[in-house]
Scaffold this motif. Structure first.
Motif, PDB file in Angstrom:
ATOM      1  N   LEU A  12       0.832  -1.202   0.000  1.00 31.36           N
ATOM      2  CA  LEU A  12       0.000   0.000   0.000  1.00 31.36           C
ATOM      3  C   LEU A  12       0.867   1.252   0.000  1.00 31.36           C
ATOM      4  O   LEU A  12       0.659   2.165  -0.808  1.00 31.36           O
ATOM      5  N   MET A  16       1.174   4.187  -2.792  1.00 34.93           N
ATOM      6  CA  MET A  16       0.854   5.569  -2.443  1.00 34.93           C
ATOM      7  C   MET A  16       1.988   6.524  -2.806  1.00 34.93           C
ATOM      8  O   MET A  16       1.740   7.633  -3.293  1.00 34.93           O
ATOM      9  N   SER A  37      -6.540  10.041  -3.400  1.00 33.10           N
ATOM     10  CA  SER A  37      -7.737   9.953  -2.562  1.00 33.10           C
ATOM     11  C   SER A  37      -8.753   8.978  -3.152  1.00 33.10           C
ATOM     12  O   SER A  37      -9.362   8.186  -2.431  1.00 33.10           O
ATOM     13  N   TYR A  39      -8.085   6.463  -5.122  1.00 28.56           N
ATOM     14  CA  TYR A  39      -7.516   5.125  -4.966  1.00 28.56           C
ATOM     15  C   TYR A  39      -7.745   4.610  -3.542  1.00 28.56           C
ATOM     16  O   TYR A  39      -8.207   3.483  -3.344  1.00 28.56           O
ATOM     17  N   LEU A  40      -7.450   5.435  -2.542  1.00 30.29           N
ATOM     18  CA  LEU A  40      -7.626   5.025  -1.152  1.00 30.29           C
ATOM     19  C   LEU A  40      -9.101   4.770  -0.827  1.00 30.29           C
ATOM     20  O   LEU A  40      -9.428   3.851  -0.067  1.00 30.29           O
TER      21      LEU A  40
END
Length: 64
Positions: A12, A16, A37, A39-40
């Motif tokens: 992760l 990122m 954002s 993607y998260l």
């Protein structure tokens, strides 16, 4: 960018870090953090979290 759910915290974080999120005041790119954002948000929803967007005028949104 990335579309797979990461298998570890390291995966992760690696993903990122690859997003270009330089502050808009420096880069001149508006909403530079939007792609990360989004993607998260997708990852959070895939693993069962209820993700909510909180609009920030002239700056996109925060993810709750």
């Amino acid at each position: 960018m990335a579309t797979e759910t990461p298998n570890s915290c390291e995966d992760l974080l690696r993903t990122m870090v690859n997003f270009d999120t330089v502050n808009a005041n420096i880069s001149g790119v508006t909403e530079a953090e939007r792609e990360l954002s989004e993607y998260l948000e997708k990852i959070a929803q895939e693993i069962g979290f209820c993700a909510q967007r909180l609009p920030v005028p002239d700056h996109g949104f925060n993810l709750l």
